[in-house]
Design a protein around this motif. Structure first.
Motif, PDB file in Angstrom:
ATOM      1  N   PHE A  77       0.938  -1.253  -0.121  1.00 34.19           N
ATOM      2  CA  PHE A  77      -0.015   0.234  -0.010  1.00 34.19           C
ATOM      3  C   PHE A  77       0.954   1.305  -0.015  1.00 34.19           C
ATOM      4  O   PHE A  77       0.396   2.246   0.065  1.00 34.19           O
ATOM      5  N   SER A 118      -4.251  -5.491  -3.830  1.00 37.19           N
ATOM      6  CA  SER A 118      -5.655  -6.038  -3.550  1.00 37.19           C
ATOM      7  C   SER A 118      -6.186  -6.104  -4.840  1.00 37.19           C
ATOM      8  O   SER A 118      -7.146  -6.999  -5.018  1.00 37.19           O
ATOM      9  N   ASP A 160      -8.650  -6.874   6.628  1.00 40.44           N
ATOM     10  CA  ASP A 160      -7.340  -6.487   7.010  1.00 40.44           C
ATOM     11  C   ASP A 160      -6.982  -6.867   8.221  1.00 40.44           C
ATOM     12  O   ASP A 160      -7.339  -6.810   9.401  1.00 40.44           O
ATOM     13  N   THR A 210      -3.676  -6.559   9.314  1.00 41.95           N
ATOM     14  CA  THR A 210      -2.539  -6.327   9.713  1.00 41.95           C
ATOM     15  C   THR A 210      -2.284  -5.842  11.359  1.00 41.95           C
ATOM     16  O   THR A 210      -1.489  -6.213  11.854  1.00 41.95           O
ATOM     17  N   PRO A 211      -3.559  -5.292  11.917  1.00 46.08           N
ATOM     18  CA  PRO A 211      -3.279  -5.267  13.230  1.00 46.08           C
ATOM     19  C   PRO A 211      -3.006  -6.347  14.193  1.00 46.08           C
ATOM     20  O   PRO A 211      -1.991  -6.240  15.165  1.00 46.08           O
ATOM     21  N   GLY A 248       3.935  -2.105   9.029  1.00 49.58           N
ATOM     22  CA  GLY A 248       2.491  -2.207   9.137  1.00 49.58           C
ATOM     23  C   GLY A 248       2.058  -0.703   9.980  1.00 49.58           C
ATOM     24  O   GLY A 248       1.106  -0.355   9.448  1.00 49.58           O
ATOM     25  N   CYS A 249       2.805  -0.230  10.766  1.00 52.39           N
ATOM     26  CA  CYS A 249       2.194   1.158  11.358  1.00 52.39           C
ATOM     27  C   CYS A 249       2.319   2.418  10.286  1.00 52.39           C
ATOM     28  O   CYS A 249       1.187   3.104  10.418  1.00 52.39           O
ATOM     29  N   ARG A 279       1.541   1.671   7.588  1.00 48.99           N
ATOM     30  CA  ARG A 279       0.717   1.165   6.378  1.00 48.99           C
ATOM     31  C   ARG A 279       1.137   0.834   4.979  1.00 48.99           C
ATOM     32  O   ARG A 279       0.470   1.182   3.852  1.00 48.99           O
ATOM     33  N   ARG A 280       2.332   0.714   4.862  1.00 51.30           N
ATOM     34  CA  ARG A 280       3.018   0.353   3.651  1.00 51.30           C
ATOM     35  C   ARG A 280       2.905  -1.038   3.121  1.00 51.30           C
ATOM     36  O   ARG A 280       2.911  -1.414   2.069  1.00 51.30           O
ATOM     37  N   ARG A 309       0.727  -4.589   4.493  1.00 48.70           N
ATOM     38  CA  ARG A 309      -0.482  -5.001   5.218  1.00 48.70           C
ATOM     39  C   ARG A 309      -0.611  -6.682   5.062  1.00 48.70           C
ATOM     40  O   ARG A 309      -0.189  -7.111   3.952  1.00 48.70           O
ATOM     41  N   ARG A 310      -1.467  -7.182   5.848  1.00 50.67           N
ATOM     42  CA  ARG A 310      -1.543  -8.596   5.755  1.00 50.67           C
ATOM     43  C   ARG A 310      -3.033  -8.638   5.555  1.00 50.67           C
ATOM     44  O   ARG A 310      -3.771  -8.047   6.250  1.00 50.67           O
ATOM     45  N   ILE A 311      -3.578  -9.119   4.239  1.00 55.39           N
ATOM     46  CA  ILE A 311      -5.065  -9.114   3.997  1.00 55.39           C
ATOM     47  C   ILE A 311      -5.452 -10.471   3.738  1.00 55.39           C
ATOM     48  O   ILE A 311      -4.812 -11.457   3.223  1.00 55.39           O
TER      49      ILE A 311
END
Length: 268
Positions: free
Chosen positions: A162, A184, A203, A205-206, A249-250, A252-253, A255-257
């Motif tokens: 992203f 995506s 998402d 990612t968190p 991740g923080c 937002r580059r 992400r785990r989807i």
């Protein structure tokens, strides 16, 4: 497995088990990002039940497959490319015995699996899809294997771009192994070409960041033991990896989807 946030293969089995239980909430001999809560969500997403058949692509040592079988009563076939990983798990008694509802097959998921058509009610592929190149034939083969229009496919991609990622960051993230980074929108287009129906995009990612933070905390606490077992370079690499995951991740580059998919009614 292809995705290993922490590599503690030099560590004792007891320490491995302790750290996995602490980080994931369950010791399923997993190496990726799947916590107990995520495995429980997979049961909800894929809807396996007693008598149904689930294919787990990239199953590693088979622990998550065994967990899903035990929680749902489904029969699970796991596919893993790494023969040495499977043999080690068998020697250590980590794989379930014959007749337990879980079977592990050594095969290359980048090619047609040669399994019977319409043999499965659901398919999972967790954190492995960046290695499946080209993707189109793989998706067509998965569609062939699904039994009904409502049969479900769950694909979790841990490296969905992203934002910009430097070459140095990518080398550390992938360990020098080739990862195919797919936006995506590109993955959705590939599903459409394979006549698969995208139901939802989640998402995760968190949750991945929480695992990375938990690993970093555990490694710092066990640092002295790990230095003896693995050495300074390995321990530092583990910490650098966790910090990179948190940074990517923080910001937002990457992400785990999770992509939740149905076979659908269309022709492949």
């Amino acid at each position: 497995m292809f995705s290993r946030p922490i590599d503690l293969h030099g560590a004792s089995p007891a320490l491995w088990s302790q750290l996995r239980l602490e980080v994931y909430g369950v010791d399923a001999r997993q190496h990726g990002w799947s916590t107990r809560a995520e495995l429980d969500r997979m049961v909800d997403w894929l809807r396996p039940h007693s008598g149904s058949r689930l294919l787990d692509v990239g199953c590693g040592e088979g622990g998550p497959a065994r967990y899903l079988a035990a929680e749902s009563g489904a029969r699970v076939v796991g596919v893993e490319l790494d023969l040495e990983l499977v043999q080690t798990a068998r020697r250590e008694g980590a794989l379930p015995p014959l007749g337990s509802g879980v079977e592990i097959v050594v095969a290359d998921a980048r090619r047609s699996l040669g399994l019977q058509s319409a043999a499965f009610d659901a398919i999972s592929c967790v954190d492995v899809v960046p290695h499946l190149v080209p993707l189109g034939p793989v998706l067509h083969d998965w569609r062939r294997l699904l039994a009904q229009p409502e049969s479900r496919l769950l694909v979790i991609d841990p490296v969905v771009p992203f934002g910009p990622v430097s070459d140095a960051e990518l080398r550390l993230r992938t360990g020098g192994v080739h990862y195919e980074l797919r936006a995506s929108a590109d993955f959705s287009a590939a599903l459409q070409k394979a006549s698969l129906q995208l139901l939802d995009e989640i998402d995760l990612t968190p949750e991945m960041l929480a695992v990375a933070d938990a690993w970093a905390t555990a490694v710092q606490r066990e640092r002295q033991s790990l230095l003896v077992l693995d050495g300074e370079a390995a321990v530092q690499h583990q910490l650098d990896f966790c910090r990179l995951i948190l940074e990517l991740g923080c910001s937002r580059r990457l992400r785990r989807i999770a992509y939740l998919v149905a076979r659908g009614h269309g022709r492949a």
